[in-house]
Write a protein that holds these residues in place. Structure first.
Motif, PDB file in Angstrom:
ATOM      1  N   PRO A 224      31.986  30.932  42.431  1.00  0.00           N
ATOM      2  CA  PRO A 224      32.134  31.696  43.676  1.00  0.00           C
ATOM      3  C   PRO A 224      32.863  33.030  43.461  1.00  0.00           C
ATOM      4  CG  PRO A 224      33.685  29.867  43.615  1.00  0.00           C
ATOM      5  CD  PRO A 224      32.813  29.730  42.415  1.00  0.00           C
ATOM      6  N   TYR A 225      33.596  33.171  42.365  1.00  0.00           N
ATOM      7  CA  TYR A 225      34.327  34.421  42.113  1.00  0.00           C
ATOM      8  C   TYR A 225      34.433  34.653  40.606  1.00  0.00           C
ATOM      9  CZ  TYR A 225      38.042  30.986  41.557  1.00  0.00           C
ATOM     10  OH  TYR A 225      38.781  29.891  41.172  1.00  0.00           O
ATOM     11  N   GLY A 226      34.934  35.814  40.240  1.00  0.00           N
ATOM     12  CA  GLY A 226      35.052  36.175  38.822  1.00  0.00           C
ATOM     13  C   GLY A 226      34.047  37.251  38.453  1.00  0.00           C
TER      14      GLY A 226
ATOM     15  N   LEU B 284      39.014  39.238  41.436  1.00  0.00           N
ATOM     16  CA  LEU B 284      40.235  38.426  41.570  1.00  0.00           C
ATOM     17  C   LEU B 284      40.523  38.019  43.011  1.00  0.00           C
ATOM     18  CD1 LEU B 284      42.561  40.393  39.108  1.00  0.00           C
ATOM     19  CD2 LEU B 284      41.611  38.099  38.750  1.00  0.00           C
ATOM     20  N   THR B 285      39.782  38.610  43.964  1.00  0.00           N
ATOM     21  CA  THR B 285      40.051  38.297  45.383  1.00  0.00           C
ATOM     22  C   THR B 285      38.904  37.539  46.031  1.00  0.00           C
ATOM     23  OG1 THR B 285      39.277  40.533  45.962  1.00  0.00           O
ATOM     24  CG2 THR B 285      41.648  40.224  45.752  1.00  0.00           C
ATOM     25  N   GLY B 286      38.208  36.714  45.213  1.00  0.00           N
ATOM     26  CA  GLY B 286      37.232  35.796  45.800  1.00  0.00           C
ATOM     27  C   GLY B 286      35.800  36.279  45.838  1.00  0.00           C
ATOM     28  N   HIS B 287      35.445  37.335  45.059  1.00  0.00           N
ATOM     29  CA  HIS B 287      34.059  37.806  45.013  1.00  0.00           C
ATOM     30  C   HIS B 287      33.478  37.591  43.614  1.00  0.00           C
ATOM     31  CE1 HIS B 287      36.238  40.306  48.008  1.00  0.00           C
ATOM     32  NE2 HIS B 287      35.173  40.047  48.757  1.00  0.00           N
ATOM     33  N   LEU B 288      32.186  37.302  43.561  1.00  0.00           N
ATOM     34  CA  LEU B 288      31.494  37.261  42.263  1.00  0.00           C
ATOM     35  C   LEU B 288      30.994  38.679  41.978  1.00  0.00           C
ATOM     36  CD1 LEU B 288      30.332  35.677  39.840  1.00  0.00           C
ATOM     37  CD2 LEU B 288      28.259  35.295  41.203  1.00  0.00           C
ATOM     38  N   VAL B 289      31.423  39.240  40.853  1.00  0.00           N
ATOM     39  CA  VAL B 289      31.046  40.624  40.509  1.00  0.00           C
ATOM     40  C   VAL B 289      30.189  40.606  39.245  1.00  0.00           C
ATOM     41  CG1 VAL B 289      31.893  42.924  39.879  1.00  0.00           C
ATOM     42  CG2 VAL B 289      33.161  41.528  41.533  1.00  0.00           C
ATOM     43  N   LEU B 290      29.011  41.243  39.316  1.00  0.00           N
ATOM     44  CA  LEU B 290      28.131  41.374  38.148  1.00  0.00           C
ATOM     45  C   LEU B 290      28.042  42.860  37.799  1.00  0.00           C
ATOM     46  CD1 LEU B 290      27.123  38.754  39.788  1.00  0.00           C
ATOM     47  CD2 LEU B 290      25.065  38.975  38.443  1.00  0.00           C
TER      48      LEU B 290
ATOM     49  N   ASN C 114      34.702  36.082  33.488  1.00  0.00           N
ATOM     50  CA  ASN C 114      34.284  34.699  33.227  1.00  0.00           C
ATOM     51  C   ASN C 114      33.334  34.591  32.045  1.00  0.00           C
ATOM     52  OD1 ASN C 114      35.772  33.707  35.310  1.00  0.00           O
ATOM     53  ND2 ASN C 114      34.064  33.557  36.762  1.00  0.00           N
ATOM     54  N   LEU C 115      32.482  35.613  31.878  1.00  0.00           N
ATOM     55  CA  LEU C 115      31.469  35.536  30.823  1.00  0.00           C
ATOM     56  C   LEU C 115      30.970  36.945  30.482  1.00  0.00           C
ATOM     57  CD1 LEU C 115      28.765  33.013  30.157  1.00  0.00           C
ATOM     58  CD2 LEU C 115      27.912  35.272  30.749  1.00  0.00           C
TER      59      LEU C 115
END
Length: 569
Positions: free
Chosen positions: A320-322, A413-419, A449-450
């Protein structure tokens, strides 16, 4: 200065050998003077001598090998080493290349000026062989004038097709300029033909290049540029104007680069082209990027990731985030990978927002924003606006500076998934790049995260696939050991009609997927180097780009040359 034997020396030799009479030689000399040709050409033209006898006599005189061109199989790649105008002007035909030596058929191998010109143009050592004048002229006309035939074929092939360039512009353009470009039927047909031909061949880009004396059209197919044709120079201004009108660009502006888009309707398909113009020394270069949705594969399972890497990637985008980063050079398929990830997580329950430069494909259900730096709509400005739009998932086209990187990290870091994407050579060096950019190591360690690094290697053509062996010298030069390659059968494409003689058809991704483990996060906080991060990731099961490539080689998907070219040892 060209050095050639006196015109009558070969004639005297032929008379002495009893191949022609003295009277025939006199007539041939008169004909040669009147026509400005060589005496040998006139002897064959007048029927006093066969071309084979003349070639054999010339070979004896000059002590140069003779060649029968009718029995030689010509290679299009070798023919391209000598430009059309040089081949026609000097009547020379390249036959084969061995190492740094190019064998060239000539009717006068003593012309050192021509040989020097060929050395300079081709950058090869020239080995001349003698060929008959008549046959040489005929084959040069046949081989080097196929370009014009290719253009005529294109025009004929698409005459009755349902092809229409979709013009979106409503703006008034100078009527005179519009008429000048649009009324030229050959120009309209040629452009429609080239656009359609490129789409059908699976090209990703079309290049129109202006030089001092000619225009060149090339397609990029499977990542490699191939010359297709050279339109007549007189069409240059009309071609450029036509492209600009179709792309809604300023046709009067030739001093600065311009960007636009055009659409082509082929039957029921509509293909987008991104158009870019660039002023060069001899005119504007135009490059079209083909955005064909029907060729866009958004199914991650078909990308060819190794099972462990695919599992790690799927797990990261389902978080859900990272932050998930995709890295690699331009043209390595980063955007396609991100679009595929977005397609996987695009559901009615989430709000997905993207900032792209440019927006390549329109994806349903995703809010896509075009970055426009000239009006202040930068990546960082778009990101700030996104955070006020209640997003779940954010995609940033590229992290170019600390402003964009800082906001993206905070969002992760505030709850969003960033690509997002970065330009780095491999996955571990992405960490160092972000820290060098000015982002704090603890933020990088917490948010990322990856990281996936990727390249595109050409696939072996299935129609002409054959086994091949490599010498030890080649393997050692590439940093490979024969012992490490035990049990691997190497393949490559022989070259056939299906792959256009290249031996390759389609492309395959090579992936280095580094999932962030607690150990790696701790090492980032401690300031570990790129090499240390890579060693730790490999010990945890990560495959480097080279290791992933060698697995594709072992499966016969791509060649050893492609993997060595695209990856570091």
């Amino acid at each position: 200065m060209a050095v050639s034997a006196p015109a009558d020396r070969i004639g005297d030799q032929l008379v002495n050998e009893g191949l022609i009479a003295r009277e025939q030689l006199a007539k041939a000399l008169d004909d040669a003077r009147a026509g400005g040709t060589r005496v040998g050409f006139s002897l064959v033209k007048l029927g006093f001598l066969t071309e084979q006898d003349l070639v054999r006599a010339l070979a004896r005189q000059h002590r140069v090998p003779a060649v029968d061109l009718e029995r030689v199989k010509l290679d299009p790649k070798i023919l391209k080493l000598v430009p059309t105008e040089i081949a026609v002007k000097h009547q020379v035909l390249p036959l084969r290349r061995v190492g740094r030596t190019l064998t060239v058929a000539m009717s006068n191998p003593t012309d050192l000026g021509v040989i020097d010109d060929l050395k300079f143009i081709t950058r090869f050592d020239i080995e001349p062989v003698i060929a008959g004048d008549f046959t040489l002229r005929k084959i040069i006309e046949r081989e080097y004038e196929q370009n014009d035939e290719r253009m005529n074929e294109l025009l004929k092939a698409f005459e009755n097709e349902e092809i229409e360039v979709v013009e979106d512009t409503e703006e008034e353009i100078s009527a005179t300029a519009l008429a000048a470009a649009v009324d030229e039927a050959p120009v309209v047909k040629l452009i429609n033909g080239i656009l359609t031909d490129a789409v059908q061949k699976g090209a990703s880009d079309i290049h129109f290049e202006c030089y001092e004396k000619d225009i060149r059209v090339r397609y990029r197919i499977d990542g490699v540029l191939m010359e297709i044709m050279r339109p007549p120079m007189k069409m240059k201004a009309a071609l450029i104007s036509r492209f600009k009108i179709l792309s809604d660009l300023n046709i009067a502006e030739r001093r600065v680069p311009q960007d636009g888009r055009l659409k082509l309707r082929m039957g029921r398909r509509v293909i987008d082209f991104r158009v870019s113009t660039l002023p060069t020394l001899f005119g504007e270069k135009i490059v079209l990027r083909i955005l064909d949705k029907s060729n866009l594969t958004l199914d991650l399972e078909k990308f060819g990731m190794e099972p462990r890497a695919e599992q790690d990637f799927m797990k990261a985008i389902m978080n859900p985030y990272g932050m998930v980063l995709v890295t690699g050079p331009t043209g390595s398929g980063k955007t396609t990978t991100l679009y595929s990830a977005l397609s996987k997580i695009n559901t009615p329950e989430v709000n997905i927002m993207t900032a792209e430069d440019p927006v390549e494909y329109n994806l349903h259900g995703i809010n896509q924003v075009q970055v426009r730096t000239e009006i202040g709509m930068t990546f960082s400005a778009a990101l700030k606006a996104f955070l006020r739009q209640d997003p779940n998932i954010i995609m940033v086209g590229e992290i170019r500076d600390i402003d964009t990187g800082g906001i993206a990290i905070k969002a992760a870091l505030t709850g969003h998934l960033v690509l997002s994407t970065l330009h780095t050579n491999d996955a571990p060096s992405t960490i160092t790049r972000m820290i060098d950019m000015g982002i704090e190591p603890f933020n990088v360690a917490s948010a990322v995260n990856l990281i996936t690094a990727q390249r595109l290697a050409r696939r072996i053509c299935k129609e002409c696939k054959e086994e091949v062996t490599y010498p030890d010298e080649y393997l050692s030069a590439a940093g490979l050991k024969r012992a490490d390659l035990e049990g691997i059968t190497f393949f490559r494409g022989k070259g056939c009609d299906a792959c256009g003689g290249s031996g390759y058809k389609g492309r395959q991704g090579l992936y280095e997927v580094m999932a962030m483990s607690p150990t790696l996060r701790r090492m980032i906080l401690q300031g570990a180097s790129t090499v240390e991060l890579q060693e730790q990731a490999v010990s945890e099961g990560m495959l480097t780009l080279r290791m992933d490539g060698m697995k594709k080689v072992a499966r016969g998907v791509t060649t050893l040359e492609e993997v060595i070219k695209e990856t570091a040892g």
